[in-house]
Design a protein around this motif. Structure first.
Motif, PDB file in Angstrom:
ATOM      1  N   ILE A   8       0.895  -1.419   0.039  1.00  0.00           N
ATOM      2  CA  ILE A   8      -0.037   0.004   0.044  1.00  0.00           C
ATOM      3  C   ILE A   8       0.877   1.241   0.099  1.00  0.00           C
ATOM      4  CG2 ILE A   8      -1.852   1.480   1.203  1.00  0.00           C
ATOM      5  CD1 ILE A   8      -2.653  -1.131   2.364  1.00  0.00           C
ATOM      6  N   LEU A   9       0.588   2.332  -0.968  1.00  0.00           N
ATOM      7  CA  LEU A   9       1.349   3.396  -0.982  1.00  0.00           C
ATOM      8  C   LEU A   9       0.282   4.540  -0.247  1.00  0.00           C
ATOM      9  CD1 LEU A   9       3.438   5.548  -1.545  1.00  0.00           C
ATOM     10  CD2 LEU A   9       2.543   5.637  -3.886  1.00  0.00           C
ATOM     11  N   ILE A  10       0.855   5.082   0.718  1.00  0.00           N
ATOM     12  CA  ILE A  10       0.031   6.063   1.451  1.00  0.00           C
ATOM     13  C   ILE A  10       0.654   7.683   1.136  1.00  0.00           C
ATOM     14  CG2 ILE A  10      -0.773   7.051   3.944  1.00  0.00           C
ATOM     15  CD1 ILE A  10      -0.357   4.224   4.759  1.00  0.00           C
ATOM     16  N   VAL A  11      -0.276   8.309   0.610  1.00  0.00           N
ATOM     17  CA  VAL A  11       0.114   9.499   0.333  1.00  0.00           C
ATOM     18  C   VAL A  11      -0.391  10.726   1.162  1.00  0.00           C
ATOM     19  CG1 VAL A  11       0.658  11.301  -1.811  1.00  0.00           C
ATOM     20  CG2 VAL A  11       0.513   8.757  -2.161  1.00  0.00           C
ATOM     21  N   ASP A  12       0.253  11.233   1.748  1.00  0.00           N
ATOM     22  CA  ASP A  12      -0.451  12.253   2.778  1.00  0.00           C
ATOM     23  C   ASP A  12       0.559  13.575   3.282  1.00  0.00           C
ATOM     24  OD1 ASP A  12      -1.709  13.805   4.808  1.00  0.00           O
ATOM     25  OD2 ASP A  12      -3.353  12.563   4.592  1.00  0.00           O
ATOM     26  N   ASP A  13       0.283  14.890   3.179  1.00  0.00           N
ATOM     27  CA  ASP A  13       1.538  15.853   3.583  1.00  0.00           C
ATOM     28  C   ASP A  13       1.499  16.122   5.121  1.00  0.00           C
ATOM     29  OD1 ASP A  13      -1.188  17.071   3.242  1.00  0.00           O
ATOM     30  OD2 ASP A  13      -0.197  18.982   3.560  1.00  0.00           O
ATOM     31  N   LEU A  54      -3.548   4.808  -1.206  1.00  0.00           N
ATOM     32  CA  LEU A  54      -4.374   5.618  -0.551  1.00  0.00           C
ATOM     33  C   LEU A  54      -4.088   7.307  -0.445  1.00  0.00           C
ATOM     34  CD1 LEU A  54      -4.747   3.286   2.797  1.00  0.00           C
ATOM     35  CD2 LEU A  54      -6.062   3.370   0.750  1.00  0.00           C
ATOM     36  N   LEU A  55      -4.754   8.037  -1.181  1.00  0.00           N
ATOM     37  CA  LEU A  55      -4.318   9.129  -1.586  1.00  0.00           C
ATOM     38  C   LEU A  55      -5.335  10.510  -0.857  1.00  0.00           C
ATOM     39  CD1 LEU A  55      -2.418  11.005  -3.796  1.00  0.00           C
ATOM     40  CD2 LEU A  55      -4.227  10.505  -5.435  1.00  0.00           C
ATOM     41  N   ASP A  56      -4.510  11.258  -0.329  1.00  0.00           N
ATOM     42  CA  ASP A  56      -4.911  12.374   0.073  1.00  0.00           C
ATOM     43  C   ASP A  56      -5.315  13.554  -0.921  1.00  0.00           C
ATOM     44  OD1 ASP A  56      -5.791  14.475   1.973  1.00  0.00           O
ATOM     45  OD2 ASP A  56      -3.944  15.318   2.054  1.00  0.00           O
ATOM     46  N   ILE A  57      -6.351  14.392  -0.639  1.00  0.00           N
ATOM     47  CA  ILE A  57      -6.599  15.103  -1.732  1.00  0.00           C
ATOM     48  C   ILE A  57      -6.249  16.652  -1.470  1.00  0.00           C
ATOM     49  CG2 ILE A  57      -8.553  16.599  -2.688  1.00  0.00           C
ATOM     50  CD1 ILE A  57     -10.593  13.987  -2.139  1.00  0.00           C
ATOM     51  N   MET A  58      -6.278  17.031  -0.321  1.00  0.00           N
ATOM     52  CA  MET A  58      -5.642  18.514  -0.066  1.00  0.00           C
ATOM     53  C   MET A  58      -4.262  18.539   0.260  1.00  0.00           C
ATOM     54  SD  MET A  58      -8.397  19.984  -0.644  1.00  0.00           S
ATOM     55  CE  MET A  58      -8.055  21.543  -0.162  1.00  0.00           C
ATOM     56  N   MET A  59      -3.320  18.591  -0.591  1.00  0.00           N
ATOM     57  CA  MET A  59      -2.051  18.810  -0.573  1.00  0.00           C
ATOM     58  C   MET A  59      -1.500  20.073  -1.459  1.00  0.00           C
ATOM     59  SD  MET A  59      -0.706  14.873  -0.856  1.00  0.00           S
ATOM     60  CE  MET A  59      -1.254  14.574  -2.617  1.00  0.00           C
ATOM     61  N   PRO A  60      -0.393  20.670  -0.793  1.00  0.00           N
ATOM     62  CA  PRO A  60       0.252  21.635  -1.535  1.00  0.00           C
ATOM     63  C   PRO A  60       0.905  21.295  -2.774  1.00  0.00           C
ATOM     64  CG  PRO A  60       1.515  20.885   0.293  1.00  0.00           C
ATOM     65  CD  PRO A  60       0.511  19.934   0.459  1.00  0.00           C
ATOM     66  N   GLU A  61       1.033  22.276  -3.627  1.00  0.00           N
ATOM     67  CA  GLU A  61       1.804  22.135  -5.410  1.00  0.00           C
ATOM     68  C   GLU A  61       1.060  21.222  -5.949  1.00  0.00           C
ATOM     69  OE1 GLU A  61       5.728  21.148  -4.638  1.00  0.00           O
ATOM     70  OE2 GLU A  61       6.313  22.690  -3.048  1.00  0.00           O
ATOM     71  N   VAL A  85      -8.540   9.579   0.413  1.00  0.00           N
ATOM     72  CA  VAL A  85      -8.506   9.802   1.881  1.00  0.00           C
ATOM     73  C   VAL A  85      -8.952  11.205   1.899  1.00  0.00           C
ATOM     74  CG1 VAL A  85      -7.868   9.304   4.189  1.00  0.00           C
ATOM     75  CG2 VAL A  85      -7.306   7.641   2.210  1.00  0.00           C
ATOM     76  N   THR A  86      -9.952  11.559   2.488  1.00  0.00           N
ATOM     77  CA  THR A  86     -10.252  13.047   2.772  1.00  0.00           C
ATOM     78  C   THR A  86     -11.170  13.197   3.894  1.00  0.00           C
ATOM     79  OG1 THR A  86     -10.896  15.102   1.499  1.00  0.00           O
ATOM     80  CG2 THR A  86     -12.084  12.997   1.223  1.00  0.00           C
ATOM     81  N   ALA A  87     -10.993  14.551   4.529  1.00  0.00           N
ATOM     82  CA  ALA A  87     -11.782  14.925   5.560  1.00  0.00           C
ATOM     83  C   ALA A  87     -13.045  15.508   5.079  1.00  0.00           C
ATOM     84  CB  ALA A  87     -10.931  15.913   6.520  1.00  0.00           C
ATOM     85  N   LYS A  88     -13.182  16.279   3.889  1.00  0.00           N
ATOM     86  CA  LYS A  88     -14.248  17.002   3.605  1.00  0.00           C
ATOM     87  C   LYS A  88     -14.692  16.275   2.057  1.00  0.00           C
ATOM     88  CE  LYS A  88     -15.687  21.719   2.268  1.00  0.00           C
ATOM     89  NZ  LYS A  88     -15.175  23.103   2.390  1.00  0.00           N
ATOM     90  N   ILE A  89     -15.764  16.028   1.954  1.00  0.00           N
ATOM     91  CA  ILE A  89     -16.180  15.165   0.483  1.00  0.00           C
ATOM     92  C   ILE A  89     -17.620  15.732   0.354  1.00  0.00           C
ATOM     93  CG2 ILE A  89     -16.921  13.167   1.907  1.00  0.00           C
ATOM     94  CD1 ILE A  89     -15.350  13.610  -1.539  1.00  0.00           C
TER      95      ILE A  89
END
Length: 342
Positions: A8-13, A54-61, A85-89
């Motif tokens: 699993i690749l987890i992507v989050d800032d 698993l990919l976060d939506i709100m990230m910089p750049e 994976v997001t807090a706001k949808i």
């Protein structure tokens, strides 16, 4: 002992979010992490690729939507299932993500059992899809292999009718491939030319034996009949729904007797108006015809054949392609020896 865990690749800032997700899945899965979209893309393109992201939506750049769009546009990563994976949808957010190719959403703060089950479900679906893809791929490869064998054998059939062993078309195809690569054609297109070239003289099937097998010089009238093999071949190979190899075979058949000075047939086109594959095939075909025995002549010495190519630079043949062909004499002679009629 072999580790059969999926990755699993987890992507989050946010490091805390990564820690929560990693802690949820680390017992049953191998974990990779990225704290930016650019790093996520780099990791996803590595071999072996992650099994799911698993990919976060709100990230910089670069936000998650852009990351998803890039990964789904590239053949080596398009197959990897992506869960946002997001807090706001919102409904609009979900629609946007699905249109980009995501398979699901998990909301923050995550519920571990729900997240685990969704990942497990999508990995199972991905495995089923991969097995189906491999089955279809194998079937397609087998069908394409059969089609290619039919094409090659039809080409050989024309040569047998012309009192040839069938090796002429194989040598000519290999000369074409070598010259195409040396002239800068990419490997895929050069391979396609090699597969199409054996059909260059398929139209000889339609030429009467009395002309085709004559052991003396043809009369002017007989020569006009012989020249019709080009259009006969074009008719045989033409079709609105042709595969790429048959489309190219049609081009080769119709243009390999054109001359650089415009004095060839059937259209009398000149210079670079002649398709590159036609100019390549002309050199390969004439060289092998000269260095092979025919009912009406003995085989030429290879150096004499090379000399004729030089003499006909700018007349029969594309000068640049002749120079390139001559730069690869050794490889040409190796092909000739390997596919000798004797």
């Amino acid at each position: 002992m072999t580790d059969n865990k999926q990755t699993i690749l987890i992507v989050d800032d946010t490091p805390a979010n990564i820690d929560v997700l990693a802690g949820t899945f680390q017992q049953d899965y191998r974990i990779k992490v990225a704290n930016s979209g650019k790093l996520a893309i780099k990791i996803a393109q590595m071999t072996p690729a992650p099994d799911i992201i698993l990919l976060d939506i709100m990230m910089p750049e670069m936000d998650g939507y852009e990351v998803c769009s890039i990964l789904k546009s590239q053949p080596n990563t398009a197959h990897i299932p992506i869960i946002f994976v997001t807090a706001k949808i919102t409904a609009e957010d979900e629609i946007k993500g699905f249109r980009l190719g995501a398979v699901d959403y998990i909301t923050k703060p995550i519920t571990p059992l729900v997240a685990i089950q969704r990942v497990k479900t999508h990995l199972a679906l991905a495995n089923q899809n991969r097995e189906l893809y491999l089955q279809v791929k194998n079937q397609t490869q087998e069908i394409n292999k059969t089609k290619l064998e039919v094409i090659q054998r039809l080409g050989r059939a024309a040569e047998y009718k012309d009192n040839e062993t069938g090796l002429h078309v194989q040598r000519m195809a290999q000369y074409c491939h070598l010259l195409a690569i040396a002239a800068g054609m990419n490997e895929a297109d050069a391979d396609l030319l090699r597969d199409a070239a054996p059909m260059h003289d398929i139209g000889k099937i339609g030429i009467p034996d009395g002309i085709l097998l004559k052991d003396d010089k043809l009369t002017a009238e007989e020569w006009e009949v012989m020249k019709t093999h080009v259009n006969i071949g074009g008719d045989i190979l033409f079709g609105p729904d042709n595969s790429s190899v048959l489309q190219l075979a049609h081009t080769v058949a119709m243009t390999h007797h054109e001359k650089f000075n415009g004095n060839g047939y059937p259209e009398g086109i000149a210079g670079e108006d002649i398709p590159l594959v036609g100019r390549i095939s002309a050199i390969a075909d004439v060289f092998d015809a000269l260095t092979s025995p025919r009912p009406y002549k003995k085989a030429w010495d290879t150096e004499d054949a090379f000399a004729l190519l030089i003499e006909e630079k700018g007349e029969h043949f594309d000068p640049r392609l002749v120079d390139i062909f001559l730069q690869h004499k050794q490889e040409i002679l190796e092909i000739k020896e390997r596919l000798s009629d004797l």
